[in-house]
Design a protein around this motif. Structure first.
Motif: not given
Length: 87
Positions: A9-21
């Motif tokens: 899931m590491l490549p999706f970390a920016p997306v997960r971070g954006s969703l959190w924000a």
């Protein structure tokens, strides 16, 4: 999630971070929208607009109903679990 799942899931970390924000911004906006102090301030401002003739009685009634509905339907008015806030 296990170590392999985290690596995959590491490549999706920016997306997960954006969703959190985005979720944090939405939660804060909802908190402010339903905050009783905010609604009371808007009611006071609405009353001043009516007294100064900026809005009609009908418009005042419509907006007042919307604001009172926010107080009644907001998360602070429910009988759900306490989220750490005091009243």
């Amino acid at each position: 999630m296990g170590l392999i799942g985290e690596v995959l899931m590491l490549p999706f970390a920016p997306v997960r971070g954006s969703l959190w924000a985005v979720n944090q911004v939405l939660a804060e906006a909802e908190r402010l929208y339903y905050d009783p102090a905010t609604v009371r301030a808007e009611l006071a401002q609405l009353e001043q607009q009516l007294e100064s003739g900026e809005i009609s009685e009908e418009e005042f009634d419509r907006q007042e109903d919307e604001l009172l509905d926010r107080l009644e339907t907001g998360p602070h008015s429910g009988a759900g679990p306490d989220n750490g806030t005091t009243r």
